[in-house]
Design an enzyme around this catalytic site. Structure first.
Site, PDB file in Angstrom:
ATOM      1  CB  CYS A  68       6.209  20.611  28.360  1.00 22.84           C
ATOM      2  SG  CYS A  68       7.487  19.392  28.042  1.00 22.84           S
TER       3      CYS A  68
ATOM      4  CG  HIS B  42       3.003  19.977  25.745  1.00 26.32           C
ATOM      5  ND1 HIS B  42       4.041  20.306  24.905  1.00 26.32           N
ATOM      6  CD2 HIS B  42       3.453  18.959  26.532  1.00 26.32           C
ATOM      7  CE1 HIS B  42       5.070  19.518  25.165  1.00 26.32           C
ATOM      8  NE2 HIS B  42       4.743  18.693  26.147  1.00 26.32           N
TER       9      HIS B  42
ATOM     10  CG  ASN C 117       7.518  16.979  24.141  1.00 24.90           C
ATOM     11  OD1 ASN C 117       7.535  18.211  24.180  1.00 24.90           O
ATOM     12  ND2 ASN C 117       7.306  16.230  25.206  1.00 24.90           N
TER      13      ASN C 117
HETATM   14  O1  UT7 Z   1       6.188  16.713  27.913  1.00 24.72           O
HETATM   15  C1  UT7 Z   1       6.181  15.567  28.754  1.00 24.72           C
HETATM   16  C2  UT7 Z   1       6.952  14.487  28.065  1.00 24.72           C
HETATM   17  N1  UT7 Z   1       6.602  13.155  28.192  1.00 24.72           N
HETATM   18  C3  UT7 Z   1       5.458  12.546  27.796  1.00 24.72           C
HETATM   19  O2  UT7 Z   1       4.446  13.114  27.487  1.00 24.72           O
HETATM   20  C4  UT7 Z   1       5.522  11.057  27.751  1.00 24.72           C
HETATM   21  C5  UT7 Z   1       4.290  10.350  28.211  1.00 24.72           C
HETATM   22  N2  UT7 Z   1       4.425   8.926  27.962  1.00 24.72           N
HETATM   23  C6  UT7 Z   1       4.318   8.414  26.718  1.00 24.72           C
HETATM   24  O3  UT7 Z   1       4.084   9.152  25.765  1.00 24.72           O
HETATM   25  C7  UT7 Z   1       4.411   6.920  26.556  1.00 24.72           C
HETATM   26  O4  UT7 Z   1       4.599   6.311  27.813  1.00 24.72           O
HETATM   27  C8  UT7 Z   1       5.567   6.476  25.594  1.00 24.72           C
HETATM   28  C9  UT7 Z   1       5.185   6.876  24.165  1.00 24.72           C
HETATM   29  C10 UT7 Z   1       6.863   7.115  26.000  1.00 24.72           C
HETATM   30  C11 UT7 Z   1       5.706   4.948  25.631  1.00 24.72           C
HETATM   31  O5  UT7 Z   1       4.475   4.335  25.334  1.00 24.72           O
HETATM   32  P1  UT7 Z   1       3.912   3.164  26.276  1.00 24.72           P
HETATM   33  O6  UT7 Z   1       2.643   2.709  25.700  1.00 24.72           O
HETATM   34  O7  UT7 Z   1       3.873   3.691  27.686  1.00 24.72           O
HETATM   35  O8  UT7 Z   1       5.013   2.039  26.078  1.00 24.72           O
HETATM   36  P2  UT7 Z   1       5.826   1.237  27.184  1.00 24.72           P
HETATM   37  O9  UT7 Z   1       6.893   2.100  27.757  1.00 24.72           O
HETATM   38  O10 UT7 Z   1       4.875   0.596  28.123  1.00 24.72           O
HETATM   39  O11 UT7 Z   1       6.473   0.115  26.307  1.00 24.72           O
HETATM   40  C12 UT7 Z   1       5.704  -0.925  25.694  1.00 24.72           C
HETATM   41  C13 UT7 Z   1       6.666  -1.920  25.077  1.00 24.72           C
HETATM   42  C14 UT7 Z   1       7.739  -2.405  26.049  1.00 24.72           C
HETATM   43  O12 UT7 Z   1       7.975  -3.765  25.750  1.00 24.72           O
HETATM   44  P3  UT7 Z   1       7.381  -4.909  26.704  1.00 24.72           P
HETATM   45  O13 UT7 Z   1       7.951  -4.624  28.072  1.00 24.72           O
HETATM   46  O14 UT7 Z   1       5.901  -4.758  26.631  1.00 24.72           O
HETATM   47  O15 UT7 Z   1       7.911  -6.154  26.078  1.00 24.72           O
HETATM   48  C15 UT7 Z   1       8.957  -1.600  25.678  1.00 24.72           C
HETATM   49  O16 UT7 Z   1      10.163  -2.248  25.959  1.00 24.72           O
HETATM   50  O17 UT7 Z   1       7.362  -1.299  23.999  1.00 24.72           O
HETATM   51  C16 UT7 Z   1       8.796  -1.426  24.204  1.00 24.72           C
HETATM   52  N3  UT7 Z   1       9.431  -0.221  23.695  1.00 24.72           N
HETATM   53  C17 UT7 Z   1       9.675  -0.025  22.397  1.00 24.72           C
HETATM   54  N4  UT7 Z   1       9.477  -0.784  21.299  1.00 24.72           N
HETATM   55  C18 UT7 Z   1       9.837  -0.279  20.112  1.00 24.72           C
HETATM   56  C19 UT7 Z   1       9.822   0.884  24.400  1.00 24.72           C
HETATM   57  N5  UT7 Z   1      10.350   1.786  23.561  1.00 24.72           N
HETATM   58  C20 UT7 Z   1      10.266   1.260  22.319  1.00 24.72           C
HETATM   59  C21 UT7 Z   1      10.642   1.727  21.047  1.00 24.72           C
HETATM   60  N6  UT7 Z   1      10.406   0.935  19.975  1.00 24.72           N
HETATM   61  N7  UT7 Z   1      11.191   2.943  20.859  1.00 24.72           N
END
Ligand code: UT7
Length: 341
Positions: free
Chosen positions: A113, A265, A297
């Site tokens: 990115c 970004h 994004n």
């Molecule tokens: O340009 C570079 C591109 N990438 C980025 O910038 C991404 C950087 N990372 C992020 O933005 C974040 O990590 C995300 C927004 C992708 C995810 O947020 P998070 O706070 O890290 O969530 P997580 O992956 O830790 O998930 C928390 C919970 C999990 O459930 P448990 O294990 O706590 O029971 C996931 O299974 O949320 C669950 N989960 C969802 N729930 C509803 C994961 N995806 C989803 C979803 N909807 N789409």
């Protein structure tokens, strides 16, 4: 005499993927997506490839009244993909032809990115080294929805399509670009993500295609899809945004108090808010502008897509001191410091 960075020209596709649509196809909620990322909707390009979107953004830019002489010496196109490897050779060469500059030097650059920030630095350095280069076009174009698996709820809500372009040009009495910094940190992956915390995996996934009867049709297709360890990318991103901003001010006559606006970004509002809090503690008083809630994004296109809106709304204006800052897959990071025209 300075080398200015113009206002951007952008292209964003018409079709919108809303959070409520995603609620229908994966186990998620509008509330969860907004809370975790700030994103409400994103655009999907159903019929235009990366290079076509990039060309439309470049044409929009060159149509602006400020740009009269249309001869471009060099074009650098930043992108992450060549539409499932169907497009060859460079996107930049295609753009050169589309904007009637068939003799322009043309090449592509891939740096996640951060690609467009890398491209601006490269274009600037080339112009400093080679005085015969008068005008350089940099383009960022992405079709991340094409490599998004819409059955993977961990990342499919993040990405959108679009393109943006800037012109670098020598102009008297303008300060223009003041400094550029870029950097990297190898993404060596982990047990669960052996080819990288943010990489591609060849697998069976769900793609969205247009369907006149329903919103989008979902088809299963085996191809390369983005896979991401969101937490690891997040951990890299938060400190690097602040680091990029501080680094690009180093060895210049400016400090954080002088900066009018930061265009980050647009990956996740939590990453941006966290960087904002830290920068404000260190004296930053300006604005941080993003419109990621509407576009998701868009990778290399996210900075010009936000800057375009900020200029049009007169939130940023001529003579403002601006920093573009980004991070991305690779991992990469970078920033540009410039005086707006
Ligand atoms: O340009 C570079 C591109 N990438 C980025 O910038 C991404 C950087 N990372 C992020 O933005 C974040 O990590 C995300 C927004 C992708 C995810 O947020 P998070 O706070 O890290 O969530 P997580 O992956 O830790 O998930 C928390 C919970 C999990 O459930 P448990 O294990 O706590 O029971 C996931 O299974 O949320 C669950 N989960 C969802 N729930 C509803 C994961 N995806 C989803 C979803 N909807 N789409």
């Amino acid at each position: 005499m300075g080398i200015i960075l113009s206002r951007p020209g952008i292209y964003t596709p018409e079709n919108i993927i809303t959070n409520s649509f995603l609620e229908k196809i994966i186990d998620t909620s509008d509330k969860w997506i907004i809370k975790r990322s700030g994103i409400k909707e994103r655009r999907i390009s159903l019929n235009k490839g990366i290079r076509e979107m990039g060309s439309l953004a470049a044409k929009k830019l060159l149509d602006q009244e400020l740009i009269t002489d249309q001869k471009i010496d060099e074009i650098i196109f930043a992108t992450n993909l060549h539409d499932q490897n169907k497009e060859f050779p460079s996107h930049a060469g295609y753009v050169a032809n589309q904007i009637d500059n068939p003799n322009a030097i043309a090449s592509d650059i891939t740096a996640g990115c951060t690609g467009l920030i890398y491209a601006i630095r490269q274009a600037y350095n080339n112009m400093v080294a080679e005085p015969n280069l008068k005008k350089t076009l940099v383009v960022g174009g992405e079709r991340l929805t094409d490599m998004t698996d819409y059955s993977d709820r961990t990342n499919c809500f993040l990405f959108g399509d679009g393109a943006g372009a800037y012109l670098l040009e020598r102009l008297d009495n303008e300060e223009g670009i003041i400094n550029n910094v870029i950097g990297g940190k190898s993404d060596i992956g982990s047990r669960k993500f052996p080819s990288g915390e943010l990489s591609l995996e060849n697998k069976l996934g769900v793609k969205l295609i247009s369907d006149p009867k329903i919103e989008y049709n979902q088809i299963y297709l085996k191809q390369n899809y983005l896979v991401m360890n969101g937490k690891k990318v997040f951990e890299f991103a938060v400190p690097i945004m602040e680091h990029g901003v501080k680094k690009v001010l180093e060895n210049t006559k400016y400090n954080l108090e002088d900066v009018d606006a930061i265009i980050p970004h647009g990956a996740n509002i939590r990453i941006i808010d966290s960087a904002k809090r830290k920068l404000e503690k260190n004296g930053f008083k300006g604005i941080i502008y993003t419109n990621l809630e509407k576009y998701g994004n868009t990778s290399t296109a996210s900075v010009p897509i936000a800057a375009d809106e900020a200029f049009k709304k007169e939130i940023i204006k001529k003579d403002d001191l601006i920093i573009n800052v980004a991070f991305g897959a690779g991992f990469t990071w970078g920033a540009n410091l410039y005086r707006a025209i």
